[in-house]
Write a protein that holds these residues in place. Structure first.
Motif, PDB file in Angstrom:
ATOM      1  N   ALA A  44       0.919  -1.374  -0.066  1.00  0.00           N
ATOM      2  CA  ALA A  44       0.088  -0.046  -0.051  1.00  0.00           C
ATOM      3  C   ALA A  44       0.842   1.269   0.031  1.00  0.00           C
ATOM      4  N   HIS A  45       2.089   1.207   0.739  1.00  0.00           N
ATOM      5  CA  HIS A  45       2.986   2.215   0.846  1.00  0.00           C
ATOM      6  C   HIS A  45       3.408   2.473  -0.618  1.00  0.00           C
ATOM      7  N   LYS A  46       3.712   1.401  -1.414  1.00  0.00           N
ATOM      8  CA  LYS A  46       4.475   1.615  -2.659  1.00  0.00           C
ATOM      9  C   LYS A  46       3.443   2.278  -3.720  1.00  0.00           C
ATOM     10  N   ARG A  47       1.966   1.862  -3.498  1.00  0.00           N
ATOM     11  CA  ARG A  47       0.971   2.213  -4.444  1.00  0.00           C
ATOM     12  C   ARG A  47       0.769   3.801  -4.081  1.00  0.00           C
ATOM     13  N   MET A  48       1.026   4.102  -2.793  1.00  0.00           N
ATOM     14  CA  MET A  48       0.587   5.558  -2.481  1.00  0.00           C
ATOM     15  C   MET A  48       2.002   6.462  -3.122  1.00  0.00           C
ATOM     16  N   LEU A  49       3.117   5.871  -2.992  1.00  0.00           N
ATOM     17  CA  LEU A  49       4.185   6.474  -3.632  1.00  0.00           C
ATOM     18  C   LEU A  49       4.111   6.617  -5.185  1.00  0.00           C
ATOM     19  N   PHE A  50       3.386   5.624  -6.078  1.00  0.00           N
ATOM     20  CA  PHE A  50       3.160   5.724  -7.206  1.00  0.00           C
ATOM     21  C   PHE A  50       2.131   6.504  -7.551  1.00  0.00           C
ATOM     22  N   GLU A  51       1.100   6.639  -6.896  1.00  0.00           N
ATOM     23  CA  GLU A  51      -0.029   7.522  -6.976  1.00  0.00           C
ATOM     24  C   GLU A  51       0.513   9.020  -6.860  1.00  0.00           C
ATOM     25  N   MET A  52       1.344   9.151  -5.778  1.00  0.00           N
ATOM     26  CA  MET A  52       1.836  10.760  -6.020  1.00  0.00           C
ATOM     27  C   MET A  52       2.592  11.108  -7.124  1.00  0.00           C
ATOM     28  N   GLU A  53       3.373  10.382  -7.629  1.00  0.00           N
ATOM     29  CA  GLU A  53       4.264  10.403  -8.845  1.00  0.00           C
ATOM     30  C   GLU A  53       3.295  10.594  -9.931  1.00  0.00           C
ATOM     31  N   HIS A  54       1.972   9.763 -10.131  1.00  0.00           N
ATOM     32  CA  HIS A  54       1.301   9.931 -11.208  1.00  0.00           C
ATOM     33  C   HIS A  54       0.493  11.169 -11.115  1.00  0.00           C
ATOM     34  N   PHE A  55      -0.099  11.721  -9.892  1.00  0.00           N
ATOM     35  CA  PHE A  55      -0.687  12.895  -9.724  1.00  0.00           C
ATOM     36  C   PHE A  55       0.104  14.248 -10.044  1.00  0.00           C
ATOM     37  N   LYS A  56       1.428  14.163  -9.712  1.00  0.00           N
ATOM     38  CA  LYS A  56       2.444  15.109 -10.240  1.00  0.00           C
ATOM     39  C   LYS A  56       2.509  15.245 -11.712  1.00  0.00           C
ATOM     40  N   SER A  57       2.702  14.033 -12.423  1.00  0.00           N
ATOM     41  CA  SER A  57       2.809  14.030 -13.821  1.00  0.00           C
ATOM     42  C   SER A  57       1.477  14.466 -14.337  1.00  0.00           C
ATOM     43  N   GLU A  58       0.447  14.133 -13.932  1.00  0.00           N
ATOM     44  CA  GLU A  58      -0.979  14.456 -14.673  1.00  0.00           C
ATOM     45  C   GLU A  58      -1.369  15.874 -14.410  1.00  0.00           C
ATOM     46  N   TYR A  59      -1.023  16.773 -13.384  1.00  0.00           N
ATOM     47  CA  TYR A  59      -1.332  18.057 -13.285  1.00  0.00           C
ATOM     48  C   TYR A  59      -0.295  18.679 -13.005  1.00  0.00           C
TER      49      TYR A  59
END
Length: 96
Positions: A44-59
């Motif tokens: 879950a921690h790894k998923r959150m790290l991935f999601e933050m990077e995805h959020f940063k790249s998307e917006y």
């Protein structure tokens, strides 16, 4: 509001740990993240790290997108962060 469905782990973190009852998890971001880490599996921690990077790249305008998506739940500014610096701090704490 931005679509939250792409960010289930971030949604869980903000909804369960950084909500109006955040003090049940801790008084500081460090304590709250530690509570999250103890209550969730490492993947879950790894998923959150991935999601933050995805959020940063998307917006490109990270602060505006974060405010639109999570502004009703949490404000990094109230804790002395920008959105980028808050994500950096979460990344550091999750990686420890």
């Amino acid at each position: 509001m931005k679509d939250k469905s792409s960010y289930p782990e971030l949604n869980h973190f903000f909804g369960a740990y950084l909500n109006q009852d955040y003090d049940l998890a801790g008084e500081t971001i460090e304590e709250i993240v530690e509570c999250y880490k103890q209550g969730t599996p490492p993947d879950a921690h790894k998923r959150m790290l991935f999601e933050m990077e995805h959020f940063k790249s998307e917006y490109p305008d990270l602060d505006e997108a974060f405010e639109e998506t999570y502004g009703n739940d949490f404000s990094p500014e109230l804790w002395g962060y920008t959105t980028a610096s808050f994500f950096d701090e979460l990344k550091r704490l999750l990686s420890e």
